[in-house]
Design a protein around this motif. Sequence first.
Motif, PDB file in Angstrom:
ATOM      1  N   ASN A  68       0.816  -1.392  -0.056  1.00 11.42           N
ATOM      2  CA  ASN A  68      -0.021  -0.015  -0.036  1.00 11.42           C
ATOM      3  C   ASN A  68       0.758   1.250  -0.082  1.00 11.42           C
ATOM      4  O   ASN A  68       0.280   2.260   0.536  1.00 11.42           O
ATOM      5  CB  ASN A  68      -1.020   0.018   1.288  1.00 11.42           C
ATOM      6  N   ALA A  77      -1.068   6.452   6.739  1.00 14.89           N
ATOM      7  CA  ALA A  77      -2.420   6.059   6.154  1.00 14.89           C
ATOM      8  C   ALA A  77      -2.774   4.406   6.212  1.00 14.89           C
ATOM      9  O   ALA A  77      -3.851   4.249   6.836  1.00 14.89           O
ATOM     10  CB  ALA A  77      -2.496   6.497   4.468  1.00 14.89           C
ATOM     11  N   THR A  78      -1.695   3.568   5.842  1.00 14.23           N
ATOM     12  CA  THR A  78      -2.172   2.410   6.206  1.00 14.23           C
ATOM     13  C   THR A  78      -2.476   1.771   7.593  1.00 14.23           C
ATOM     14  O   THR A  78      -3.573   1.133   8.152  1.00 14.23           O
ATOM     15  CB  THR A  78      -1.104   1.527   5.606  1.00 14.23           C
ATOM     16  N   ALA A  80      -3.422   4.171   9.914  1.00 15.65           N
ATOM     17  CA  ALA A  80      -4.756   4.691  10.371  1.00 15.65           C
ATOM     18  C   ALA A  80      -5.884   4.294   9.869  1.00 15.65           C
ATOM     19  O   ALA A  80      -6.962   3.930  10.444  1.00 15.65           O
ATOM     20  CB  ALA A  80      -4.624   6.268  10.056  1.00 15.65           C
ATOM     21  N   GLU A  81      -5.770   3.864   8.552  1.00 17.37           N
ATOM     22  CA  GLU A  81      -7.150   3.511   8.002  1.00 17.37           C
ATOM     23  C   GLU A  81      -7.363   2.017   7.877  1.00 17.37           C
ATOM     24  O   GLU A  81      -8.223   1.236   7.515  1.00 17.37           O
ATOM     25  CB  GLU A  81      -7.148   3.966   6.429  1.00 17.37           C
ATOM     26  N   GLU A  84      -8.702  -2.892   3.795  1.00 19.18           N
ATOM     27  CA  GLU A  84     -10.062  -3.687   3.686  1.00 19.18           C
ATOM     28  C   GLU A  84      -9.955  -4.874   3.268  1.00 19.18           C
ATOM     29  O   GLU A  84      -9.200  -5.149   2.653  1.00 19.18           O
ATOM     30  CB  GLU A  84     -10.828  -2.788   2.470  1.00 19.18           C
ATOM     31  N   GLN A  89      -6.355  -3.935  10.761  1.00 21.50           N
ATOM     32  CA  GLN A  89      -7.140  -3.113  11.530  1.00 21.50           C
ATOM     33  C   GLN A  89      -7.015  -1.481  11.229  1.00 21.50           C
ATOM     34  O   GLN A  89      -5.618  -1.271  11.268  1.00 21.50           O
ATOM     35  CB  GLN A  89      -7.600  -3.360  13.028  1.00 21.50           C
ATOM     36  N   ALA A  90      -8.049  -0.631  11.487  1.00 20.32           N
ATOM     37  CA  ALA A  90      -7.573   0.727  11.484  1.00 20.32           C
ATOM     38  C   ALA A  90      -7.149   1.119  12.836  1.00 20.32           C
ATOM     39  O   ALA A  90      -7.804   0.690  13.818  1.00 20.32           O
ATOM     40  CB  ALA A  90      -8.753   1.685  10.922  1.00 20.32           C
ATOM     41  N   LYS A  92      -6.686   4.522  13.727  1.00 18.91           N
ATOM     42  CA  LYS A  92      -7.052   5.875  13.978  1.00 18.91           C
ATOM     43  C   LYS A  92      -7.957   6.233  14.925  1.00 18.91           C
ATOM     44  O   LYS A  92      -7.924   7.439  15.521  1.00 18.91           O
ATOM     45  CB  LYS A  92      -7.822   6.351  12.414  1.00 18.91           C
ATOM     46  N   ASN A  93      -8.609   5.387  15.447  1.00 21.41           N
ATOM     47  CA  ASN A  93      -9.498   5.680  16.641  1.00 21.41           C
ATOM     48  C   ASN A  93      -9.050   5.183  17.982  1.00 21.41           C
ATOM     49  O   ASN A  93      -9.583   5.400  19.104  1.00 21.41           O
ATOM     50  CB  ASN A  93     -10.828   5.190  16.398  1.00 21.41           C
TER      51      ASN A  93
END
Length: 118
Positions: A68, A77-78, A80-81, A84, A89-90, A92-93
């Motif tokens: 990616n 970004a990988t 964080a996001e 799919e 897993q993401a 970012k949270n």
Amino acid sequence: MKVLIRSTLAAALLAAAGAAAMAQSEPASPEELALGEKLYNTHCRACHLPGGRSRIKKLNLSDEEWRNGGTLEEVEATIAEGIEASQMQAFKNRLKADEIAALAKYVLSFSEQAAGSR
């Protein structure tokens, strides 16, 4: 007048590109690497193994092949996001932006270390 505007625009674009390249090439601080290592051991090591040396090609982070993208921004970004339709897993949270940045720099250091040992 058009030449002046084009020259100014071109200079601004080159300056921005240079600044982005410099930001990416700045080495990680010892503090960032320590934080990245702690986060890696907590969130990533189980799948990617120590040093990112998974025998499963798509999970290996120690080679120079990045599915990616392998720039700092792409790795951030990988993280964080997530990815799919995969187990990635993401985060970012769950992680702050500075933690994601530290983790990305730490992970990128794996391929740098591997390149140095060849």
